[in-house]
Structures are given as C-alpha cells and as structure tokens.
Design an enzyme around this catalytic site. Structure first.
Site, PDB file in Angstrom:
ATOM      1  N   SER A  13       0.824  -1.213   0.000  1.00 49.98           N
ATOM      2  CA  SER A  13       0.000   0.000   0.000  1.00 49.98           C
ATOM      3  C   SER A  13       0.855   1.259   0.000  1.00 49.98           C
ATOM      4  O   SER A  13       0.460   2.297  -0.550  1.00 49.98           O
ATOM      5  CB  SER A  13      -0.953   0.002   1.198  1.00 49.98           C
ATOM      6  OG  SER A  13      -0.250  -0.048   2.422  1.00 49.98           O
ATOM      7  N   CYS A 101     -14.038  -8.158   4.638  1.00 49.57           N
ATOM      8  CA  CYS A 101     -13.413  -6.873   4.921  1.00 49.57           C
ATOM      9  C   CYS A 101     -13.287  -6.039   3.650  1.00 49.57           C
ATOM     10  O   CYS A 101     -13.572  -4.840   3.652  1.00 49.57           O
ATOM     11  CB  CYS A 101     -12.038  -7.092   5.557  1.00 49.57           C
ATOM     12  SG  CYS A 101     -11.228  -5.568   6.122  1.00 49.57           S
ATOM     13  N   CYS A 199      -6.717 -11.389  11.371  1.00 48.63           N
ATOM     14  CA  CYS A 199      -6.113 -10.301  12.141  1.00 48.63           C
ATOM     15  C   CYS A 199      -6.759 -10.112  13.506  1.00 48.63           C
ATOM     16  O   CYS A 199      -6.111  -9.645  14.443  1.00 48.63           O
ATOM     17  CB  CYS A 199      -6.166  -8.999  11.346  1.00 48.63           C
ATOM     18  SG  CYS A 199      -7.835  -8.329  11.109  1.00 48.63           S
TER      19      CYS A 199
END
Length: 380
Positions: A13, A101, A199
C-alpha cells in the site's frame, strides 16, 4: 483525480500510494483503525491494521509527502466482519473474513466516506488490474504476476465500486520488484513480512476464540448413514475436509481414514465419511454479485473458470443463474473436474479468462459420492 490511498502499514500500500502521487493525482493517505482495544489485532506478519502498522503507514506518507489520517472503523469492522465471522461459524459455514473486509469495509464503508468527501477513487496495494472494455465499462482482471494475484479477494466488488477503485500494482511483475522500489524510496517497510491469517484473533487460536464466543457443547460424530461413531467437544471447531482430531474410537470397515463432510450446528452434529465424498460436482449460492457487466444472458449456461480459495488453481466449469417459481435466484456452478473439500460459506469466484466475472457465497454443494454409495463402500 483526487485519490484516497488506503495505507495498511505494509509495503504494497505504501508503494501504491507513491505511484498514485507520481501519476499526478492529488493523494491523501488514510489508515483504518479496526479495533479500539490494544492486543486484539495481530502484529507483524500475523495481521494488519495495528498501532504498529499505523505508525509504519505514517512514516511512508511523510516520505511521499501526502496528508495522512487515521479513521476509526472499529464499530463497522466488528459488526460487518467479526460478528459476521461468528454468525457464519454458528451456522456451520466456513467464512472468509478478508473477503468480507474488502467487501464491507475497504470498498463499501471506506469508499462511501471517500465519495462523500469529494474523492474520485480509493487506491489500495492489491495485485489486480482494472481495464476498460470497448464500451467503456470497467472490468476487474488478474494481476500480471499470477503468483501474487489477489483478484480472488476482490471478486466481491460491484460495477460501481470498480469505477472508483485504483490498483497501481496490477502490472508489476513481482513482489521483489515492489520491495526493491520501496527500499529505493526509503520506506522502512521495504522488508516487512506480509500479513496473513485472521487479524482479529491475536494468538491464532481460532478454535479457542470461537469457543469463548459461540460456546463448546459436546455432541455426536455421525457417519453419512446416521450411525454414531464418537463425540466431539464443540461442532464449531471442525471444518469440512478435516482429518485430524476426530478421536473416533473404531476404524472404518475399509481401514481408511474419515474426513469431516458436514457440520450441523443446530443439531450439534459433525458428519464424517470417506475422502471420496469430499469431491464436489456442483456448488451454488444465492448471494452472488457481478464484478462489472454481467453475462448477456446469465440464465443460459456459459463456460468459465471457478476458484474457491485465494491460492487455489482455477478449475474449468460451466455456470448459470437458476430461478424458481418464488423468484429466488441462485448462481449454479458445475466444475468439469470435481472440487475437493468445499464448504458452505466459502466464496466461489468466477473468471472468464483473466477477467473476474463475479462471485457467490456457497450455500450448498453436491458430492460426487451419493450417501448410499458411501455407506455401501464403508460396509464392505
């Protein structure tokens, strides 16, 4: 364009945001805080979106020279991802939280807020590509490097979301090249390990985590004929295809191991049987979407490839939308070769060539081995 770069704190990212800046876009970086409680998300290579990650993202944004913010999405994440994960397991299904997500947080909640604030697109570090067809429609395609391709987890994106998505890494030949670029840019995350696993389960003990939230009640382990073979300590701890940890006292008549074929939480029952019964000849789901333009006539069977896991190989198949008298619709997919160990709750992504055509959450499967055949085989 005015671009909102979602910065997870990882190398992908960070490089994606930098490339968006160099492409001439007006870029703002944002990190999504997904939990208000320290220690409830994994760190390092064991997860994403922790405090540690937010600091890594900020350092990268400072080097690129873009504004940077942290947005609190913890309530939405709990409702749309964590609670959904619990509900799916409670129903005996095997969910994919990363898929949820992407669908409900990064390309629903985040994009919705970005558009409301005047941004034109959301940029992420996913390895996938968006191309325009001859009529100007957006299409989602695999990345050039199939080994790193992440188009599967983006299969939930809709036509509208694709029109406002940007994936600068889609044409990059390898992850090594991205890391090398990050090092040249001076990013501290150049050699940061990739995140993986779930996560929001800090210690990686999914079974124990679910037991605290769903409960663990002893129940029966049955064969496909309904005969009791043993007992389990909580149906949620079992997944389709599982072999180990069944603790069945007596062996099968043929001496071969048994595998979990089905989990029935309402009855608190786990069904086991021969490995051959894990071969699936048909999957179907009513919760399906199209990534871009749908087939011209989805009710007519069409050839495609189907992929049922992020790192699975695509399998040639035929698919069509089936409708019943009540107006219910279901995407039915028949692979040319049986799929192995498919569970309800998984996501089946449909491809035509490199293009992601759409996806469905699997509601039902059809085994290659009918119940009576499996019973006969075990009785021999």
């Amino acid at each position: 364009m005015k671009v909102l770069a979602a910065m997870s704190g990882g190398v992908d990212s960070a490089v994606a945001a930098a490339r968006a800046v160099e492409a001439g876009h007006d870029v703002v970086g944002v990190h999504l805080a997904l939990s208000r409680m320290p220690g409830t998300l994994r760190t390092g290579s064991r997860g994403c979106c922790t405090i540690e990650d937010s600091m890594d993202a900020q350092r990268a944004a400072n080097i690129v020279g873009i504004p940077y913010y942290v947005w609190d999405f913890s309530e939405r994440f709990k409702a749309d991802v964590v609670d959904d994960f619990i509900a799916e397991y409670s129903a005996g299904r095997t969910p994919n939280p990363c898929m949820r997500c992407n669908e409900r947080i990064k390309f629903a909640a985040l994009l919705e807020k970005a558009l409301a604030l005047g941004f034109d697109a959301v940029c992420t570090g996913h390895y996938a590509s968006i191309v325009m067809d001859a009529d100007g429609n957006h299409e989602l395609h695999r990345a050039s490097a199939w080994a790193k391709d992440q188009s599967y987890v983006l299969g939930v994106l809709t036509t509208e979301q694709l029109a406002h998505a940007m994936f600068p890494l889609g044409a990059t030949p390898s992850k090594a090249e991205v890391r090398a670029e990050a090092a040249e840019r001076g990013f501290s995350v150049a050699n940061k390990p990739d995140s993986h696993d779930i996560c929001f389960i800090p210690d990686g003990d999914t079974r124990g985590w679910l037991a605290e939230r769903v409960g663990a009640e002893a129940g029966d382990i049955l064969d496909r004929d309904g005969a009791k073979l043993g007992e389990h300590e909580g149906a949620h701890a079992y997944t389709v295809g599982q072999r180990r940890g069944l603790h069945i006292g007596r062996p099968a008549s043929d001496g071969k191991p048994r595998f979990v074929l089905e989990v029935r939480p309402k009855e608190n029952v786990v069904v086991v049987g021969p490995k051959a019964a894990l071969a699936i000849t048909e999957i179907a789901g009513s919760r399906f979407t199209w990534a871009g333009q749908p087939p011209e006539s989805p009710e007519t069977p069409f050839d495609c490839d189907v992929q049922i896991r992020a790192h699975a190989d695509p399998v040639p198949a035929r698919a069509f939308v089936m409708s019943d008298a009540a107006g219910r619709h279901e995407l039915v997919i028949t692979p040319f070769a049986p799929l192995n160990g498919v569970a309800a709750g998984q996501t089946a992504v449909v491809y035509v060539g490199t293009r992601v055509l759409g996806q469905t959450t699997i509601d039902r499967t059809v085994s290659a081995v009918p119940v009576e055949d499996a019973v006969t085989a075990q009785a021999r």
